[in-house]
Write a protein that holds these residues in place. Structure first.
Motif, PDB file in Angstrom:
ATOM      1  N   GLN A  50      -0.923 -15.878  -8.708  1.00 29.27           N
ATOM      2  CA  GLN A  50      -2.023 -14.940  -8.497  1.00 29.27           C
ATOM      3  C   GLN A  50      -2.254 -14.649  -7.020  1.00 29.27           C
ATOM      4  O   GLN A  50      -2.617 -13.530  -6.641  1.00 29.27           O
ATOM      5  N   THR A  51      -2.031 -15.652  -6.162  1.00 25.59           N
ATOM      6  CA  THR A  51      -2.162 -15.422  -4.719  1.00 25.59           C
ATOM      7  C   THR A  51      -1.075 -14.460  -4.238  1.00 25.59           C
ATOM      8  O   THR A  51      -1.340 -13.574  -3.414  1.00 25.59           O
ATOM      9  N   ALA A  52       0.137 -14.627  -4.769  1.00 25.92           N
ATOM     10  CA  ALA A  52       1.220 -13.711  -4.411  1.00 25.92           C
ATOM     11  C   ALA A  52       0.910 -12.296  -4.886  1.00 25.92           C
ATOM     12  O   ALA A  52       1.199 -11.304  -4.192  1.00 25.92           O
ATOM     13  N   ARG A  53       0.282 -12.198  -6.073  1.00 17.44           N
ATOM     14  CA  ARG A  53      -0.095 -10.865  -6.583  1.00 17.44           C
ATOM     15  C   ARG A  53      -1.155 -10.228  -5.692  1.00 17.44           C
ATOM     16  O   ARG A  53      -1.102  -9.028  -5.380  1.00 17.44           O
ATOM     17  N   MET A  54      -2.147 -11.008  -5.276  1.00 18.85           N
ATOM     18  CA  MET A  54      -3.167 -10.494  -4.372  1.00 18.85           C
ATOM     19  C   MET A  54      -2.544 -10.066  -3.044  1.00 18.85           C
ATOM     20  O   MET A  54      -2.928  -9.045  -2.461  1.00 18.85           O
ATOM     21  N   ASN A  55      -1.581 -10.820  -2.570  1.00 21.38           N
ATOM     22  CA  ASN A  55      -0.918 -10.463  -1.324  1.00 21.38           C
ATOM     23  C   ASN A  55      -0.160  -9.144  -1.466  1.00 21.38           C
ATOM     24  O   ASN A  55      -0.144  -8.322  -0.539  1.00 21.38           O
ATOM     25  N   SER A  56       0.448  -8.920  -2.629  1.00 21.32           N
ATOM     26  CA  SER A  56       1.149  -7.644  -2.871  1.00 21.32           C
ATOM     27  C   SER A  56       0.166  -6.482  -2.864  1.00 21.32           C
ATOM     28  O   SER A  56       0.447  -5.406  -2.312  1.00 21.32           O
ATOM     29  N   ILE A  57      -1.011  -6.674  -3.505  1.00 25.03           N
ATOM     30  CA  ILE A  57      -2.024  -5.620  -3.526  1.00 25.03           C
ATOM     31  C   ILE A  57      -2.500  -5.298  -2.113  1.00 25.03           C
ATOM     32  O   ILE A  57      -2.639  -4.135  -1.719  1.00 25.03           O
ATOM     33  N   VAL A  58      -2.759  -6.351  -1.316  1.00 22.91           N
ATOM     34  CA  VAL A  58      -3.204  -6.145   0.066  1.00 22.91           C
ATOM     35  C   VAL A  58      -2.150  -5.396   0.870  1.00 22.91           C
ATOM     36  O   VAL A  58      -2.462  -4.461   1.622  1.00 22.91           O
ATOM     37  N   ASN A  59      -0.883  -5.777   0.722  1.00 23.63           N
ATOM     38  CA  ASN A  59       0.193  -5.099   1.452  1.00 23.63           C
ATOM     39  C   ASN A  59       0.291  -3.634   1.046  1.00 23.63           C
ATOM     40  O   ASN A  59       0.491  -2.750   1.898  1.00 23.63           O
ATOM     41  N   ASP A  60       0.154  -3.355  -0.260  1.00 21.16           N
ATOM     42  CA  ASP A  60       0.198  -1.962  -0.724  1.00 21.16           C
ATOM     43  C   ASP A  60      -0.990  -1.171  -0.203  1.00 21.16           C
ATOM     44  O   ASP A  60      -0.859   0.008   0.169  1.00 21.16           O
ATOM     45  N   SER A  87      -3.047  -1.898 -19.388  1.00 23.91           N
ATOM     46  CA  SER A  87      -3.370  -2.977 -18.452  1.00 23.91           C
ATOM     47  C   SER A  87      -2.634  -4.264 -18.798  1.00 23.91           C
ATOM     48  O   SER A  87      -2.209  -5.014 -17.918  1.00 23.91           O
ATOM     49  N   GLY A  88      -2.444  -4.520 -20.074  1.00 27.97           N
ATOM     50  CA  GLY A  88      -1.725  -5.728 -20.478  1.00 27.97           C
ATOM     51  C   GLY A  88      -0.276  -5.685 -20.045  1.00 27.97           C
ATOM     52  O   GLY A  88       0.281  -6.669 -19.550  1.00 27.97           O
ATOM     53  N   ARG A  89       0.338  -4.517 -20.185  1.00 30.66           N
ATOM     54  CA  ARG A  89       1.733  -4.367 -19.781  1.00 30.66           C
ATOM     55  C   ARG A  89       1.877  -4.489 -18.269  1.00 30.66           C
ATOM     56  O   ARG A  89       2.829  -5.072 -17.762  1.00 30.66           O
ATOM     57  N   SER A  90       0.891  -3.963 -17.523  1.00 34.62           N
ATOM     58  CA  SER A  90       0.948  -4.038 -16.067  1.00 34.62           C
ATOM     59  C   SER A  90       0.808  -5.470 -15.587  1.00 34.62           C
ATOM     60  O   SER A  90       1.457  -5.884 -14.634  1.00 34.62           O
ATOM     61  N   ARG A  91      -0.048  -6.238 -16.242  1.00 39.77           N
ATOM     62  CA  ARG A  91      -0.188  -7.650 -15.847  1.00 39.77           C
ATOM     63  C   ARG A  91       1.103  -8.409 -16.116  1.00 39.77           C
ATOM     64  O   ARG A  91       1.494  -9.287 -15.364  1.00 39.77           O
ATOM     65  N   ALA A  92       1.766  -8.047 -17.215  1.00 41.37           N
ATOM     66  CA  ALA A  92       3.005  -8.744 -17.569  1.00 41.37           C
ATOM     67  C   ALA A  92       4.110  -8.471 -16.565  1.00 41.37           C
ATOM     68  O   ALA A  92       4.942  -9.333 -16.273  1.00 41.37           O
ATOM     69  N   THR A  93       4.126  -7.248 -15.998  1.00 40.25           N
ATOM     70  CA  THR A  93       5.181  -6.899 -15.047  1.00 40.25           C
ATOM     71  C   THR A  93       4.793  -7.210 -13.616  1.00 40.25           C
ATOM     72  O   THR A  93       5.614  -7.086 -12.709  1.00 40.25           O
ATOM     73  N   GLY A  94       3.536  -7.595 -13.389  1.00 39.40           N
ATOM     74  CA  GLY A  94       3.102  -7.941 -12.042  1.00 39.40           C
ATOM     75  C   GLY A  94       2.836  -6.750 -11.148  1.00 39.40           C
ATOM     76  O   GLY A  94       2.832  -6.878  -9.926  1.00 39.40           O
ATOM     77  N   GLY A  95       2.612  -5.579 -11.721  1.00 39.57           N
ATOM     78  CA  GLY A  95       2.367  -4.382 -10.917  1.00 39.57           C
ATOM     79  C   GLY A  95       0.993  -4.382 -10.287  1.00 39.57           C
ATOM     80  O   GLY A  95       0.054  -4.987 -10.797  1.00 39.57           O
ATOM     81  N   THR A  96       0.861  -3.693  -9.142  1.00 40.35           N
ATOM     82  CA  THR A  96      -0.427  -3.595  -8.448  1.00 40.35           C
ATOM     83  C   THR A  96      -1.190  -2.336  -8.823  1.00 40.35           C
ATOM     84  O   THR A  96      -2.370  -2.221  -8.517  1.00 40.35           O
ATOM     85  N   GLY A  97      -0.534  -1.369  -9.440  1.00 42.17           N
ATOM     86  CA  GLY A  97      -1.196  -0.108  -9.779  1.00 42.17           C
ATOM     87  C   GLY A  97      -1.270   0.843  -8.602  1.00 42.17           C
ATOM     88  O   GLY A  97      -1.956   1.867  -8.672  1.00 42.17           O
ATOM     89  N   LEU A  98      -0.549   0.529  -7.510  1.00 46.03           N
ATOM     90  CA  LEU A  98      -0.601   1.365  -6.310  1.00 46.03           C
ATOM     91  C   LEU A  98       0.747   2.001  -5.982  1.00 46.03           C
ATOM     92  O   LEU A  98       0.839   2.806  -5.055  1.00 46.03           O
ATOM     93  N   GLY A  99       1.777   1.637  -6.716  1.00 43.69           N
ATOM     94  CA  GLY A  99       3.128   2.103  -6.384  1.00 43.69           C
ATOM     95  C   GLY A  99       3.260   3.613  -6.348  1.00 43.69           C
ATOM     96  O   GLY A  99       3.739   4.189  -5.364  1.00 43.69           O
ATOM     97  N   LEU A 100       2.822   4.302  -7.409  1.00 39.92           N
ATOM     98  CA  LEU A 100       2.979   5.752  -7.454  1.00 39.92           C
ATOM     99  C   LEU A 100       2.001   6.464  -6.531  1.00 39.92           C
ATOM    100  O   LEU A 100       2.266   7.591  -6.099  1.00 39.92           O
TER     101      LEU A 100
END
Length: 464
Positions: A261-271, A390-403
């Protein structure tokens, strides 16, 4: 069902006028014949009757002429013969026209009052781009005076971007945003609408919206920046604790989840930080990007990321054209599309990355045979944090900011993103770069071509 107004406007019967005059002519002739038979002067009586009829007609014409020169609301006089029918019909037509004109004038007054009451500036321009009329908001916002009527709009608005926008606009559009030439602290949005040979210019004061948008961007950038330090500390300690050999088994799962979860938060911050840079950096450093090298690197990165998915990824480069742009942002945008295709394609699927030249420019496309996207979601895919599932996005680890990153990066490159997808059939994400963004190729360019699992998927690019 006929109304009284319809009856009044009903045309006169075909022979009504002729019969009205012949009837009175016969009346006068009958009177002359009767007088001639009684006095034994038949010819003289007929001549007198015809002269009397002519004098009567002249008198009637004189009355008709006097009436027609009176105000339009004067009722028609009582006359005999065909002129009576003409006068009555003419009076009804003039009355109806007067009522219609009054309604139109009332409507024009309402429209004028509405435009005057608008808080947005409205300016009417003629076919030579001169000012004809404006409302009070335009007078206040642009400091217009009565002497400005007939002046060219380009003498009023001297911003070069406005002239370019104005001269290339032929249909309703999203307008142009610019800083006020009278007050640098104000932000304006201009929209031009053509009708006939004239134009309607609407200017909105978007200063408050601009300030709110800037506050939002600053907030996101500041929060994202401030979060990086505590996240880095957390990730460091979590890795240290997780590597301890004597850690209790009941803590192992907890440390693993916290690390994920920390790595996921770091990805969101970077995006978020990347998005902030894309929004705030209006003029990034541009170079002629070697697309052969960039696509090769992209293919290598995708192959590494694809190890746990086992997809068949192929790259096809059909042109030696390069792109003039910012390589960091462009690489991030293209990689986002490829990673999305990998994430949302079932294991063992096929993914095609292509670079093709067309008449409208060069097209980069990512084609997959994955799970696809429902039509109602396609228009919103580039919104921040928008989730199809949202369930599929959590499973793939997406941040929702890519597009969202893709959209902003392409905006800086004057490129457009097109998405075609069908549930269960796969998706095609294609980017069209205009000819203005294409630059000369490097002399040592090597074309990369690999086997494409399903060449029919490339038909989606034909519309370019």
């Amino acid at each position: 069902m006929m109304t009284s107004a319809d009856n009044k406007r009903r045309p006169t019967p075909r022979y009504a006028l002729l019969w009205a005059d012949i009837r009175w002519l016969l009346f006068w002739l009958s009177g002359g014949v009767a007088l001639g038979l009684y006095s034994s002067y038949l010819l003289e009586s007929i001549i007198v009757a015809l002269l009397s009829y002519s004098l009567w007609r002249m008198y009637t014409l004189q009355r008709f002429n006097a009436w027609i020169n009176k105000p339009v609301n004067t009722p028609s006089p009582d006359m005999l013969g065909g002129l009576s029918v003409v006068a009555s019909q003419l009076y009804q037509n003039r009355k109806q026209e007067r009522l219609t004109q009054q309604k139109l004038m009332g409507l024009v007054k309402k429209i004028r009052s509405s435009l005057l009451a608008l808080q947005d500036a409205v300016i009417l321009l003629n076919d030579t781009d001169d000012l004809e009329w404006w409302n009070q908001a335009a007078e206040d916002l642009l400091a217009l005076q009565s002497s400005d009527q007939g002046n060219s709009i380009f003498n009023l608005i001297t911003v070069p971007e406005f002239r370019q926008y104005y001269q290339t606009t032929v249909s309703p559009n999203n307008g142009i945003h610019m800083v006020s030439w009278l007050n640098p602290g104000r932000y304006l949005k201009c929209e031009v609408t053509h009708f006939g040979g004239e134009k309607l210019l609407i200017i909105y004061d978007v200063t408050r919206l601009q300030h709110l948008e800037q506050m939002r961007q600053d907030f996101v950038a500041n929060v994202s920046h401030e979060l990086r330090t505590p996240l880095t500390v957390l990730m460091g300690y979590l890795e240290t604790f997780s590597d301890q050999p004597d850690i209790a088994p009941q803590w192992q799962r907890g440390f693993k989840l916290m690390t994920q979860q920390t790595a996921r938060m770091n990805s969101i911050v970077n995006d978020l930080l990347l998005l902030s840079r894309l929004e705030n950096e209006e003029k990034p450093t541009l170079n002629c990007i070697d697309m052969n090298r960039l696509l090769t690197q992209l293919f290598d990165d995708a192959s590494v990321y694809n190890k746990e998915y086992g997809h068949h990824i192929s790259l096809q480069v059909n042109t030696e054209s390069n792109i003039y742009g910012a390589e960091l942002y462009l690489n991030s945008a293209l990689l986002n599309l490829v990673v999305n295709a990998i994430k949302y394609t079932p294991k063992g699927g096929n993914i095609v990355i292509s670079w093709t030249a067309t008449e409208k420019g060069c097209v980069f496309a990512v084609i997959d045979d994955g799970i696809g996207i429902a039509p109602q979601h396609i228009s919103r895919l580039t919104e921040r944090f928008y989730r199809v599932d949202s369930g599929r996005s959590r499973a793939t680890g997406g941040t929702g900011l890519g597009l969202a990153i893709v959209k902003h990066a392409l905006y800086q490159h004057q490129a457009s993103l097109n998405i075609e997808s069908e549930e269960g059939q796969g998706s095609t994400f294609s980017i069209l770069f205009p000819p203005a963004r294409i630059c000369a190729a490097e002399p040592d360019l090597t074309t990369i071509t690999t086997t494409i699992p399903d060449t029919d998927n490339l038909n989606n690019l034909e519309k370019y």
